[in-house]
Write an enzyme that holds these catalytic residues in place. Structure first.
Site, PDB file in Angstrom:
ATOM      1  N   CYS A  52       0.765  -1.236   0.000  1.00 57.23           N
ATOM      2  CA  CYS A  52       0.000   0.000   0.000  1.00 57.23           C
ATOM      3  C   CYS A  52       0.805   1.299   0.000  1.00 57.23           C
ATOM      4  O   CYS A  52       0.719   2.109  -0.921  1.00 57.23           O
ATOM      5  CB  CYS A  52      -0.913  -0.041   1.215  1.00 57.23           C
ATOM      6  SG  CYS A  52      -2.020   1.321   1.244  1.00 57.23           S
ATOM      7  N   HIS A  59      -1.637   6.447   2.589  1.00 58.56           N
ATOM      8  CA  HIS A  59      -1.625   5.256   3.441  1.00 58.56           C
ATOM      9  C   HIS A  59      -2.425   5.522   4.711  1.00 58.56           C
ATOM     10  O   HIS A  59      -2.506   6.644   5.187  1.00 58.56           O
ATOM     11  CB  HIS A  59      -0.188   4.828   3.758  1.00 58.56           C
ATOM     12  CG  HIS A  59      -0.130   3.516   4.481  1.00 58.56           C
ATOM     13  ND1 HIS A  59      -0.802   2.401   4.029  1.00 58.56           N
ATOM     14  CD2 HIS A  59       0.492   3.145   5.618  1.00 58.56           C
ATOM     15  CE1 HIS A  59      -0.594   1.396   4.867  1.00 58.56           C
ATOM     16  NE2 HIS A  59       0.195   1.824   5.841  1.00 58.56           N
TER      17      HIS A  59
END
Ligand code: AMP
Ligand code: MG
Length: 902
Positions: free
Chosen positions: A81, A135
């Protein structure tokens, strides 16, 4: 809508009115501006109806694809991610922003970067974030990226683990029964994504009258697979297929694999800790259901866009941060470089391009930034590393790049406990996927992979060692080397450099300090900054070199004589009478000679005959023949008044201190001694006078380094101990930066708490290198802070005292000596013969504590049994460090080695 509108938006219209400058926002220009609806999904691999998947039910994304251009071959830059998103949103590769893990926020390295949404914000757009775009977790200092947006983000920062069903009343039943999945009969809004769709709809309604960049980030299909039951019910478990291929690729290097912890951590009780066949089908079923759940939420947002009549003024972008494994290759989740992880769905629907297009060209997620800037006519930052995909929107059969790049770390989730070992760079070309796993220590390629997608689209066999592909391997390696620049690597830092290179860099930055006026007696070890001339003759008079008698040489030419003693000249007195033939004057060593004397005889060759009348008597000489000049030294023979006796640049040793005194120089100009601040860092470090508690360690480095500084001729300023805490470190380091040099110890290895490099960088210290091929002493850090008059050099030495001293001796001392005005030179070595055989692990040049002995004919050296870089005790028994080069692992007794004096 035409491009002029966008161009107008870029201009800032200014009106000069009574009230001064008025900035007109872009939407008040004479045409409507173009909006962006930026839709992200998390961990969605290419498994959608519009991509040809026959099981997945994704009608809403399929509808978007029918209105836009679907990118058949889009790839993420790192299949996890944070790096993927940071790369996409900054338009820069993970290596460029040095983001390869989950906890590090890109602004820690690059605070000034302008992100994609920030560019829109700066150009007058309303930039808003709903859901997960940056994130989502373990970046508490940032919590997303507030500077990117016009208003605070919503539902953007949380843990996936917290996405449990929120309903009134009692907790809903979970019908799944399989770990990492959940099947509850609840409304969409029970989970994050249902509520995010609602917030996005609200946002659209609120922002519809101004140009907007609305980012909507969905958290699914990321694990756990917990879509509401109705989405599970869209699929029949019997339609769900087992993973294909189930096995790891033939000849795959272990580095390419990982432990699949994200999913497997739920299955520790199963045989071999792996999901069973039934579990696997349930997980795959849940993933499909999660895709349909997120698809439905996207549908709601797209419906609202249409209902509000914004569709024709809005570019819709859909992307996933990376792919996913569901048991294929024996792997689960992401963090690999395989096609399943690297490839992602991307759709761009613009109002003016034909719907239903399929672009075949290779593209990267980091192309989205320049693409959107281009489509909206915004001036993108010049350093972006992607390319605008407009040519593919205009001509879907075209190409914009020959190869795309995905990379991943090993271990998959690097941390203090599991430090970074390798980086795998994977290049996808039209036909191949070519991967190099590189050591982060020295960059060498540890393993290679090659998959031929023409005959093996599922990547079942690594062809790297297949001779049929030898030429392909060569040309792909060359293509990779030519297309991407690898960073000077270590995790978060730069690569480990050889000691010679480190010295070269230090030499570039270390400069001799200015000259000052000092007392000569304090100048030991300093460098003279002026030429010094004598103000006297030496000797100042013709002088005797022996205790004895001043004579006329001609009287003693046979070696024997009897001469009348004229007078006795004691120390500090001058002769009163000139000498003539037949006479002698009694003198002491160093005494002035009487006029007429041209030689002296030693007292040992004489006897005195006393004089009855009370005179001095006679001297009877019985020795060797004497010639003129014997045992005397004439005035100014050693040094003349006005003669230059010392040169600027000379090192002031004890002898020079004496000479300066002889020529009457009480004060001299010399290069100033560097002032060196010494700071020890570490929560565990306590002062020497305390008794260390558990897990504490006494500060040996502070005193050690301060005295090391003295031994180099510099002046230490002891700053004591700073804990591993940014505020304290900052304050202490700031004080240290006032000195000519700051020497820190500890906090420069690679641990989470190794904050020193970060704080140094915040305080404007430019890193020159971090880590040197040296054992002990590898983590040494070096940088400079530009000052008004001179730069401050900063050395971050390892925490372990022996490492600190060795790095100090080999790197800090040459810098200090040069600052002290001496020519730059590496610490000198000498040769010695090994007295016993020695082995080491190699890898890095090693400096081993040893004892050097000399028996008058040979210098021998014996390496001591040493307990590593914290073992000062052994080091103190040593008087030298023997240098064992990295390349040679075994050394025989009798071999000649090089050593450095301790
Ligand atoms: P670090 O480089 O901070 O990871 O520290 C490496 C090791 O050196 C740790 O075991 C520390 O406890 C030790 N150490 C750090 N600072 C000092 C110090 N000032 N004196 C003695 N040992 C230290
Ligand atoms: Mg993800």
């Amino acid at each position: 809508m035409n491009h002029r509108v966008g161009q107008l938006r870029r201009l800032v219209f200014v009106l000069v009115g009574l009230l001064g400058w008025v900035i007109v926002p872009p939407n008040t220009a004479d045409a409507k501006a173009r909006n962006v609806l930026f839709i992200a999904v998390d961990d969605m691999r290419v498994e959608l109806g519009c991509y040809g998947d026959t099981i997945a039910k994704s009608p809403n994304i399929d509808r978007l694809a029918s209105q836009g251009t679907l990118f058949q071959r889009a790839y993420c830059q790192q299949a996890v991610c944070n790096p993927s998103r940071a790369s996409l949103l900054t338009g820069l590769r993970p290596d460029t922003i040095r983001i390869w893990d989950l906890p590090t926020h890109f602004r820690e390295h690059e605070p000034e970067l302008v992100t994609l949404p920030q560019l829109f914000k700066q150009n007058g757009y309303h930039a808003q974030c709903v859901g997960k775009i940056f994130h989502n977790w373990r970046q508490d200092d940032y919590q997303g990226d507030p500077t990117s947006w016009s208003v605070p983000s919503q539902m953007h920062y949380n843990s996936h683990g917290n996405d449990t069903p929120q309903v009134e009343g009692k907790a809903p039943t979970d019908y799944s029964g399989v770990p990492r999945t959940e099947m509850c009969d609840v409304p969409d809004e029970a989970y994050f994504d249902g509520r995010i769709a609602q917030l996005a709809i609200d946002a659209l309604q609120q922002v519809q009258d101004q140009p907007f960049f609305l980012a909507v980030g969905f958290w699914k299909p990321h694990a756990p697979f917990n879509p509401p039951k109705r989405y599970w019910d869209l699929y029949d478990r019997s339609d769900v297929q087992p993973p294909e291929p189930a096995e790891a690729p033939a000849d795959v290097p272990p580095l390419a694999m990982h432990d699949s912890r994200e999913i497997r951590r739920g299955f520790k009780d199963r045989p071999d800790g792996r999901p069973t066949v039934e579990d696997t089908l349930a997980l795959r079923h849940g993933y499909y259901a999660a895709i349909s759940y997120v698809d439905a939420q996207i549908g709601k947002v797209l419906d609202e866009l249409e209902r509000l009549g914004l569709r024709d003024d809005t570019i819709v972008v859909f992307w996933s941060d990376h792919g996913f494994h569901l048991g294929e290759h024996t792997l689960w989740a992401k963090t690999s470089n395989f096609e399943l992880d690297a490839r992602v769905p991307v759709i761009i629907a613009t109002p003016e391009h034909t719907g239903g297009q399929r672009a075949e060209g290779l593209v990267e997620l980091l192309d989205l930034y320049p693409t959107l800037a281009d489509l909206c006519d915004l001036q993108a930052p010049e350093n972006l590393e992607g390319k605008s995909l407009r040519p593919l929107l205009d001509e879907p059969g075209g190409t914009v790049k020959d190869a795309v790049f995905t990379q991943h770390t090993r271990p998959a989730y690097p941390s203090t406990k599991e430090p970074l070992v390798a980086m795998g760079y994977s290049m996808r070309t039209d036909q191949f996927r070519y991967t190099e796993w590189c050591s982060v220590e020295d960059g060498h390629v540890m393993a290679r992979e090659l998959y031929d997608h023409e005959e093996d689209p599922l990547e079942t066999a690594n062809r790297a060692d297949d001779s049929r592909y030898a030429d392909t391997m060569k040309s792909l390696a060359a293509q990779m080397a030519a297309t991407i620049t690898r960073p000077e690597f270590t995790y978060g830092q730069t690569k480990m450099i050889p000691i010679e290179e480190a010295l070269r860099l230090i030499e570039q930055h270390a400069k001799p300090l200015a000259a000052i006026d000092v007392a000569a007696v304090d100048a030991l070890g300093m460098t003279l900054a002026e030429d010094v001339a004598s103000d006297i003759d030496s000797p100042p008079y013709d002088k005797a070199l022996v205790d004895g008698y001043a004579v006329v040489a001609d009287d003693v030419k046979s070696g024997t004589a009897r001469l009348k003693i004229l007078e006795e000249v004691t120390a500090g007195r001058m002769p009163t009478q000139p000498l003539a033939s037949g006479l002698a004057t009694r003198i002491m060593t160093g005494a002035p000679l009487p006029d007429g004397c041209d030689a002296a005889v030693m007292v040992e060759t004489t006897e005195v005959e006393s004089d009855a009348k009370g005179g001095l008597g006679h001297v009877v000489i019985q020795g060797k023949p004497i010639k003129p000049g014997v045992n005397v030294m004439s005035r100014a023979q050693a040094m003349q008044r006005g003669q230059k006796v010392l040169q600027a640049g000379s090192l002031i040793r004890p002898v020079e201190v004496g000479l300066l005194a002889e020529v009457g120089r009480v004060r001299v100009k010399a290069i100033a001694r560097p002032r060196v601040a010494v700071l020890s860092t570490g929560d565990e470090v306590v002062p020497a006078e305390t008794t260390p508690q558990a897990a504490q360690i006494r500060n040996s480095n502070g005193p050690l380094l301060a005295s090391f500084v003295v031994s180099c001729g510099a002046v230490p300023i002891e700053l004591g101990i700073a804990p591993d805490e940014i505020g304290s470190l900052r304050a202490a380091i700031q004080r240290g930066l006032e000195a000519d040099m700051l020497v820190l110890s500890g906090g420069v290895s690679a641990g989470v708490l190794d904050l020193v490099p970060q704080v140094l960088s915040e305080l404007g210290v430019q890193q020159v290198f971090h880590k040197v091929q040296l054992k002990p002493g590898k983590p040494v850090w070096f940088g400079t802070k530009t000052g008004e008059n001179a730069d401050t050099l900063v050395f971050g030495l390892p925490g372990n005292p022996v490492g600190a001293l060795v790095a100090g001796m080999l790197l800090v001392r040459p810098a200090l000596r040069h600052m002290l005005g001496q020519p730059f030179a590496a610490t000198p070595t000498f040769g010695a013969v090994l007295s016993t055989a020695f082995k080491h692990k190699g890898g890095r040049p090693t400096y081993h504590p040893s004892v050097v002995k000399s028996d008058g004919t040979e210098v021998t050296v014996e390496p001591l049994t040493w307990h590593g870089s914290a073992d000062l005790c052994t080091l103190s028994r040593a008087n030298a460090l023997v240098h064992f080069p990295a390349e040679q692992l075994e050394f025989a007794a009798g071999e000649l080695v090089e050593a450095v004096e301790l």
